[in-house]
Scaffold this motif. Structure first.
Motif, mmCIF file in Angstrom:
data_model
loop_
_atom_site.group_PDB
_atom_site.id
_atom_site.type_symbol
_atom_site.label_atom_id
_atom_site.label_comp_id
_atom_site.label_asym_id
_atom_site.label_seq_id
_atom_site.Cartn_x
_atom_site.Cartn_y
_atom_site.Cartn_z
ATOM 1 N N LEU A 161 50.841 40.731 57.552
ATOM 2 C CA LEU A 161 50.285 39.581 58.251
ATOM 3 C C LEU A 161 51.002 39.464 59.585
ATOM 4 C CD1 LEU A 161 48.188 37.348 57.818
ATOM 5 C CD2 LEU A 161 50.015 35.871 57.010
ATOM 6 N N TYR A 162 50.213 39.329 60.651
ATOM 7 C CA TYR A 162 50.777 39.297 61.993
ATOM 8 C C TYR A 162 50.149 38.157 62.786
ATOM 9 C CZ TYR A 162 52.043 44.097 60.731
ATOM 10 O OH TYR A 162 52.532 45.197 60.087
ATOM 11 N N MET A 163 50.884 37.684 63.784
ATOM 12 C CA MET A 163 50.320 36.740 64.731
ATOM 13 C C MET A 163 50.431 37.334 66.127
ATOM 14 S SD MET A 163 51.022 32.687 65.490
ATOM 15 C CE MET A 163 52.399 32.874 66.622
ATOM 16 N N THR A 164 49.317 37.345 66.840
ATOM 17 C CA THR A 164 49.297 37.855 68.208
ATOM 18 C C THR A 164 48.976 36.718 69.159
ATOM 19 O OG1 THR A 164 48.724 40.139 67.682
ATOM 20 C CG2 THR A 164 48.043 39.326 69.835
ATOM 21 N N ALA A 165 49.775 36.616 70.210
ATOM 22 C CA ALA A 165 49.488 35.693 71.311
ATOM 23 C C ALA A 165 49.005 36.533 72.481
ATOM 24 C CB ALA A 165 50.738 34.911 71.696
ATOM 25 N N ILE A 166 47.973 36.073 73.157
ATOM 26 C CA ILE A 166 47.385 36.856 74.237
ATOM 27 C C ILE A 166 47.075 35.958 75.429
ATOM 28 C CG2 ILE A 166 45.048 36.619 73.256
ATOM 29 C CD1 ILE A 166 44.561 39.520 74.347
ATOM 30 N N GLU A 167 47.381 36.450 76.606
ATOM 31 C CA GLU A 167 47.026 35.743 77.837
ATOM 32 C C GLU A 167 45.870 36.493 78.486
ATOM 33 O OE1 GLU A 167 49.969 33.947 80.625
ATOM 34 O OE2 GLU A 167 49.176 35.420 82.037
ATOM 35 N N VAL A 168 44.846 35.754 78.875
ATOM 36 C CA VAL A 168 43.652 36.351 79.469
ATOM 37 C C VAL A 168 43.488 35.823 80.888
ATOM 38 C CG1 VAL A 168 41.169 36.717 79.243
ATOM 39 C CG2 VAL A 168 42.586 36.479 77.191
ATOM 40 N N GLU A 169 43.580 36.712 81.849
ATOM 41 C CA GLU A 169 43.381 36.369 83.249
ATOM 42 C C GLU A 169 41.958 36.742 83.669
ATOM 43 O OE1 GLU A 169 45.154 34.896 85.416
ATOM 44 O OE2 GLU A 169 47.293 35.105 84.963
ATOM 45 N N GLY A 170 41.288 35.854 84.383
ATOM 46 C CA GLY A 170 39.958 36.157 84.905
ATOM 47 C C GLY A 170 38.893 35.171 84.504
ATOM 48 N N ILE A 171 39.184 34.345 83.502
ATOM 49 C CA ILE A 171 38.184 33.374 83.046
ATOM 50 C C ILE A 171 37.914 32.333 84.125
ATOM 51 C CG2 ILE A 171 37.689 31.587 81.333
ATOM 52 C CD1 ILE A 171 39.284 33.213 79.319
ATOM 53 N N GLU A 172 38.977 31.866 84.767
ATOM 54 C CA GLU A 172 38.811 30.869 85.822
ATOM 55 C C GLU A 172 38.114 31.480 87.039
ATOM 56 O OE1 GLU A 172 38.809 27.092 87.208
ATOM 57 O OE2 GLU A 172 39.504 27.765 85.216
ATOM 58 N N ASP A 173 38.372 32.766 87.297
ATOM 59 C CA ASP A 173 37.695 33.449 88.403
ATOM 60 C C ASP A 173 36.189 33.526 88.149
ATOM 61 O OD1 ASP A 173 40.079 33.824 89.687
ATOM 62 O OD2 ASP A 173 40.379 35.874 88.943
ATOM 63 N N ASP A 233 32.706 42.008 79.628
ATOM 64 C CA ASP A 233 31.675 41.577 80.572
ATOM 65 C C ASP A 233 31.672 42.532 81.769
ATOM 66 O OD1 ASP A 233 30.109 38.681 81.284
ATOM 67 O OD2 ASP A 233 30.626 39.940 82.994
ATOM 68 N N GLU A 234 30.469 42.984 82.137
ATOM 69 C CA GLU A 234 30.371 43.957 83.226
ATOM 70 C C GLU A 234 30.595 43.338 84.601
ATOM 71 O OE1 GLU A 234 25.484 43.727 83.606
ATOM 72 O OE2 GLU A 234 26.452 45.555 82.879
ATOM 73 N N ASN A 235 30.448 42.022 84.707
ATOM 74 C CA ASN A 235 30.600 41.361 86.002
ATOM 75 C C ASN A 235 31.997 40.798 86.253
ATOM 76 O OD1 ASN A 235 27.829 41.711 86.740
ATOM 77 N ND2 ASN A 235 27.309 40.030 85.340
ATOM 78 N N VAL A 236 32.767 40.687 85.191
ATOM 79 C CA VAL A 236 34.093 40.081 85.306
ATOM 80 C C VAL A 236 35.127 41.024 84.706
ATOM 81 C CG1 VAL A 236 35.561 38.137 84.657
ATOM 82 C CG2 VAL A 236 33.142 37.751 85.137
ATOM 83 N N GLN A 237 36.153 41.301 85.463
ATOM 84 C CA GLN A 237 37.240 42.140 84.974
ATOM 85 C C GLN A 237 38.354 41.261 84.410
ATOM 86 O OE1 GLN A 237 37.448 45.656 84.844
ATOM 87 N NE2 GLN A 237 39.228 45.117 83.594
#
Length: 536
Positions: A161-173, A233-237
Motif C-alpha cells: 500500500l502506497y500513497m503518492t502526492a503529485i503536483e500538476v502544473e498547467g491547469i491554471e494555464d 490533453d493535446e492542447n495543454v502540456q
C-alpha cells in the motif's frame, strides 16, 4: 474459422477472467472496445433490453463517468488488472445504475478485455457518505486524509500500500488560454486517472489547486500516473512532479497516522516556491523520511525519559517572591537543530504530544517529591495539551499518573495549552473539576489570543490565567493603550481568577503590569530558564 480447440480455449479464458469476482454481469471486449460476449444479468445495462453484442461498451456508460473508463483502458495495458472501479451505467428505466467494475486483460495478440460488474454501494468504504467534489468526484482534503488513514491502518501486514502526492502544473494555464469550462474538463480528466489507479477507485483527493494525492497498491502507479497526465490533453502540456511513500506508518493510533500524513502533505504544499519544481519529488521524499525519523526519535526520548526539565520562575508582583516555576522541556543533540518549540509543535502535529505530556507529568511529580524529601518544597507549573485531556486513548493514562501524584498535588499547577484542540468541553470540564478536587490547580495558557479563550474561561473553573505575551510585547510600541489588557484583568478579578503576565523583560513592563492589577509575572526580567529551579 476457429475450431473446437480455439473455442475451448476462449471458454477457459472467460472462466479465468470472471472467476476473480462474484460478478453479476460479464462482458468481453475486443481491442476496439466492442462487446463480443455478454453474460449474467447483462440486460440490466443499456437503454433497451436487447443484446449489447457488437456495441461499444463506453456508449453504455453514463457520460459523467466516461473519462474514468477511458483512463481505465489506458492503464489496463500497464497493470493487466484493475478494480473495483465505481461506474454508472445507462439503463432502460432512464436512470443510471451504480456498479463496481473489475477489468482483466489477458495476455495475447488479440488483447481482449474481460469485465466483471457487480452491484455495490458507491461513495467509499462500504457506502459511508464521503465529501467529494461534485464535478471531479475527488475527495476533499480532510476526507481523503481520513479515508487514507483508515485504509492504511486496516491494511493487512504484508499487503502493498502506497500513497503518492503529485503536483500538476498547467491547469491554471489552461484556464487562461481556453477558459474556465475547458479547465474543469481538464481537471475531470486528471481526476479520472487518479481514481482509476487508486484503491477501490475512490481514495484519491485534491489537496489544493495543483496538488493531488492517492492511495494505491502498486509502487509503479505513481510513475504511471505522472506519464499519463503528460499526455492527457493535446492542447495543454501538463507538467508533473510526484513522490511515493510506502504505508509503513501503521504503528501508532489512527489519529497519529492521520496527523502524520497531514503534517507531511502540509509541508509538501506549504511553499512551492521554496523548492524547484524539478526537485519537488526529492523534497517530498525528504519530508516523509524526516517526519518518520523525528517520530521515532521523539518516541524513544519519551520511552527512555531522556529529555530534561528546565525551570523559569513566576514571581508575585506584590511581594517579588517566587510563586512557582514553569517546567520547560529541553532535548539533547539527537533532536538536531530543532528548537524546543519546533519539537513540541511537531509532536502536536503528528499526534504524539499526548504521550509526551504523560511522561513530563511523571518526571515533574517525581521531582517535586524528591525536593520535598530534601526539605526544599516547591511548586511547578506543567504544560498539558488540550489534545491530551480530550483524547480517549490517553486521558485515562494521564488521570492515572496525576492520581498517583495526589500526595504532591497542591504543589502542581497544570497549564492548559493548545485549547483550540478541545472538542468536548463538557468532558474536559469534568476532568478538570476532578483534578481540582484532588488539589491540583488549573491555569489557562495564552489567554487573549482569539475569542475562543473567553469560551474556555467560561467553561472551565480555572485558578489562573496566563495572558498571552503579545500584550506585554506591545507595551514597547509608541502610543500603546492597555485597553484590552485591562479588560482581561478586570474580567479575571471579577471571576476570582489570578492573572500572570509573560514575556516580561524589563522593570517598565513589570511596573506597568503591577499598576494594571496583574498578580504575577514571568520573563527574562525575573530569570531565564535554568536546570535548577529558583525557590526564592
Amino acid at each position: 474459422m476457429s475450431g473446437p480447440i480455439d473455442e475451448i480455449k476462449k471458454e477457459r479464458e472467460r472462466f479465468v477472467a470472471f472467476a476473480f469476482a462474484a460478478a453479476e454481469i460479464f462482458f468481453e471486449l475486443n481491442d476496439k472496445g466492442k462487446i463480443v460476449f455478454e453474460g449474467g444479468a447483462a440486460e440490466r445495462i443499456g437503454s433497451t433490453s436487447e443484446s449489447l453484442i457488437g456495441e461499444q461498451l463506453i456508449d453504455q456508460i453514463d457520460e459523467e463517468d466516461r473519462d474514468v473508463f477511458r483512463a481505465l483502458q489506458q492503464h489496463l495495458a500497464h497493470k493487466g488488472r484493475i478494480g473495483p472501479i465505481p461506474l454508472r451505467f445507462k439503463s432502460s428505466s432512464g436512470r443510471s445504475i451504480a456498479l463496481r467494475l473489475f477489468a482483466l486483460q489477458m495476455p495475447g495478440e488479440d488483447s481482449h478485455t474481460f469485465l466483471a460488474l457487480r452491484a455495490a454501494p458507491l461513495g467509499g468504504a462500504g457506502g459511508v457518505d464521503i465529501a467529494t467534489d461534485p464535478e471531479t468526484g475527488l475527495m476533499q482534503r480532510e476526507t481523503f486524509m481520513e479515508m487514507a488513514t483508515r485504509t492504511m491502518k486496516e491494511n493487512p501486514a504484508g499487503n502493498n500500500l502506497y500513497m503518492t502526492a503529485i503536483e500538476v502544473e498547467g491547469i491554471e494555464d489552461a484556464k487562461k488560454k481556453f477558459g474556465p469550462k475547458y479547465m474543469r474538463h481538464l481537471l475531470k480528466q486528471v481526476a479520472a486517472h487518479l481514481k482509476t489507479l487508486s484503491v477501490d477507485g475512490e481514495i484519491a483527493g485534491q489537496i489544493d489547486e495543483k496538488h493531488f494525492a492517492f492511495l494505491h497498491r502498486a509502487k509503479s502507479d505513481g510513475s504511471q500516473l505522472g506519464s499519463s497526465l503528460k499526455k492527457v490533453d493535446e492542447n495543454v502540456q501538463l507538467k508533473t512532479a510526484y513522490s511515493t511513500m510506502a504505508s509503513d506508518l501503521t504503528e501508532g493510533s489512527e489519529d497519529q497516522i492521520l496527523r502524520t500524513l497531514s503534517y507531511v502533505l502540509n509541508q509538501f504544499c506549504k511553499d512551492p516556491k521554496s523548492v524547484s519544481f524539478e526537485n519537488l519529488s526529492v523534497a517530498y521524499e525528504d519530508m516523509v523520511t524526516e517526519a518518520q525519523r523525528r517520530v521515532v526519535q521523539i518516541r524513544h526520548m519519551i520511552e527512555s525519559g531522556s529529555f530534561k526539565m528546565a525551570f523559569q520562575p513566576v514571581v508575585s508582583l506584590s511581594t517579588n517572591e517566587v510563586h512557582h516555576n514553569e517546567v520547560l522541556s529541553r532535548f539533547d543533540d539527537r533532536m538536531g537543530d530543532s528548537s524546543t518549540l519546533d519539537v513540541i509543535r511537531f509532536a502536536e502535529d503528528v499526534g504524539i504530544i499526548e504521550e509526551f505530556d504523560i511522561a513530563l507529568c511523571h518526571k515533574a511529580i517525581d521531582y517535586v517529591r524528591k525536593m520535598k524529601k530534601l526539605g526544599t518544597p516547591l511548586t511547578l507549573g506543567i504544560n498539558i495539551s488540550g489534545r491530551t485531556l480530550d483524547s480517549g486513548r490517553f486521558t485515562d493514562n494521564l488521570i492515572k499518573e496525576l492520581t498517583a501524584g495526589n500526595d504532591v498535588s497542591r504543589h502542581i499547577l497544570l497549564e492548559l495549552t493548545e485549547t483550540a484542540a478541545i472538542e468536548n468541553l463538557e468532558r474536559v470540564e469534568a476532568i478538570l473539576n476532578d483534578l481540582k478536587a484532588n488539589g491540583y490547580r488549573i491555569c489557562l495558557d495564552d489567554f487573549g489570543v482569539g475569542a475562543a479563550g473567553y469560551q474556555y474561561l467560561r467553561a472551565f473553573n480555572v485558578d489562573f490565567v496566563k495572558i498571552d505575551g503579545s500584550y506585554v510585547d506591545d507595551m514597547n510600541s509608541p502610543g500603546y493603550r492597555p485597553t484590552f489588557l485591562l479588560s482581561i484583568v478586570r474580567l479575571c478579578n471579577d471571576l476570582g481568577v489570578k492573572t500572570i503576565g509573560e514575556h516580561v523583560e524589563n522593570r517598565f513592563q513589570a511596573d506597568f503590569l503591577r499598576s494594571l492589577g496583574v498578580d504575577f509575572a514571568q520573563g527574562y526580567h525575573y530569570g531565564k530558564p535554568d536546570y535548577s529551579p529558583r525557590t526564592e
